[in-house]
Design an enzyme around this catalytic site. Structure first.
Site, short mmCIF file in Angstrom:
data_model
loop_
_atom_site.label_atom_id
_atom_site.label_comp_id
_atom_site.label_asym_id
_atom_site.label_seq_id
_atom_site.Cartn_x
_atom_site.Cartn_y
_atom_site.Cartn_z
N CYS A 1 -34.47 175.53 94.06
CA CYS A 1 -35.05 176.42 93.05
C CYS A 1 -36.46 176.71 93.54
O CYS A 1 -37.32 175.84 93.51
CB CYS A 1 -35.09 175.78 91.67
SG CYS A 1 -35.92 176.88 90.49
N CYS B 1 -39.12 176.67 90.39
CA CYS B 1 -39.48 175.44 89.67
C CYS B 1 -38.49 174.34 90.03
O CYS B 1 -38.56 173.80 91.12
CB CYS B 1 -39.54 175.68 88.16
SG CYS B 1 -38.22 176.71 87.51
N SER B 2 -37.57 174.02 89.16
CA SER B 2 -36.69 172.88 89.45
C SER B 2 -35.32 173.05 88.83
O SER B 2 -34.68 172.07 88.48
CB SER B 2 -37.34 171.59 88.94
OG SER B 2 -37.58 171.72 87.55
N CYS B 3 -34.86 174.29 88.67
CA CYS B 3 -33.54 174.52 88.07
C CYS B 3 -32.49 173.80 88.92
O CYS B 3 -32.51 173.88 90.15
CB CYS B 3 -33.25 176.01 87.99
SG CYS B 3 -34.45 176.88 86.96
FE FE Z 1 -36.28 176.23 88.28
#
Ligand code: FE
Length: 210
Positions: free
Chosen positions: A111, A114-116
């Protein structure tokens, strides 16, 4: 939550809780005091993430796909729906896409924003998944990132990087290791690592496990 001081790094705090745990507790207290969250509901969620939701779910999905061609076809066509039918989790909330590795194509997920992460099938993301170097280099130099993970692919293998979003998550369907003919799903699932479903690793060597 079990305390674990074996990994080092926490000793200097001289506290039973790590800095992160203290921050989580503090945040939880503030949110509960302000009435934003119900502590009991939060406990249920935390317990689920600690005990129920994790990469073992994704490993079952992969093992099933390796064993059952009809399921594999359904998984590639619509992973959200296919995973749902296994009944391992209550509900797949996000749009999930399964991308299949082949001898000529290796898939890897990131991602960049961000951190999906496909948490329903893989649980909580590893720390490095959220790091800026992984997020940027996975796109600019995927082969270099894989080398850092100890994974060297044949030069002719194409690497495709999938950028997750809040709406769309990916799971890599790794190749079934050779030498697993006749293996049942339980035994196959034990070969499927979290990193092999992110694309930064391969399944375990059947000779080392079987
Ligand atoms: Fe994300």
């Amino acid at each position: 939550m079990a305390q674990d001081h074996d990994h080092g790094g926490d000793e200097e705090h001289g506290s039973e809780l790590s800095e992160m745990q203290l921050r989580v507790r503090a945040l939880e207290t503030v949110l509960a005091e302000k009435g934003y969250v119900d502590p009991a509901a939060l406990d249920v969620m935390i317990e689920a993430f600690e005990t129920k939701i994790g990469p073992h779910i994704g490993a079952r999905v992969v093992a099933k796909a390796w064993s059952d061609p009809a399921f594999k076809e359904a998984l590639i066509a619509d992973a959200t729906q296919a995973v749902q039918t296994l009944g391992l989790i209550n509900r797949v909330g996000d749009h999930l896409i399964a991308v299949e590795n082949t001898p000529t194509l290796h898939n890897m997920i990131v991602c960049t924003l961000c951190s999906c992460y496909p948490w329903e099938v893989l649980g909580l993301p590893p720390v490095w998944y959220k790091s800026a170097p992984y997020r940027s280099r996975a796109v600019s130099d995927p082969r270099g990132v894989l080398a850092d993970f100890g994974l060297t692919l044949p030069g002719e293998t194409q690497i495709r990087v999938w950028d997750s979003t809040a709406e769309t998550r990916f799971i890599v369907l790794p190749m079934r290791p050779a030498g697993t003919e006749g293996w049942g799903e339980d035994k196959l699932a034990a070969l499927v690592t979290r990193d092999s479903m992110i694309g930064t690793g391969l399944p375990k060597d059947p000779k080392a496990v079987g």
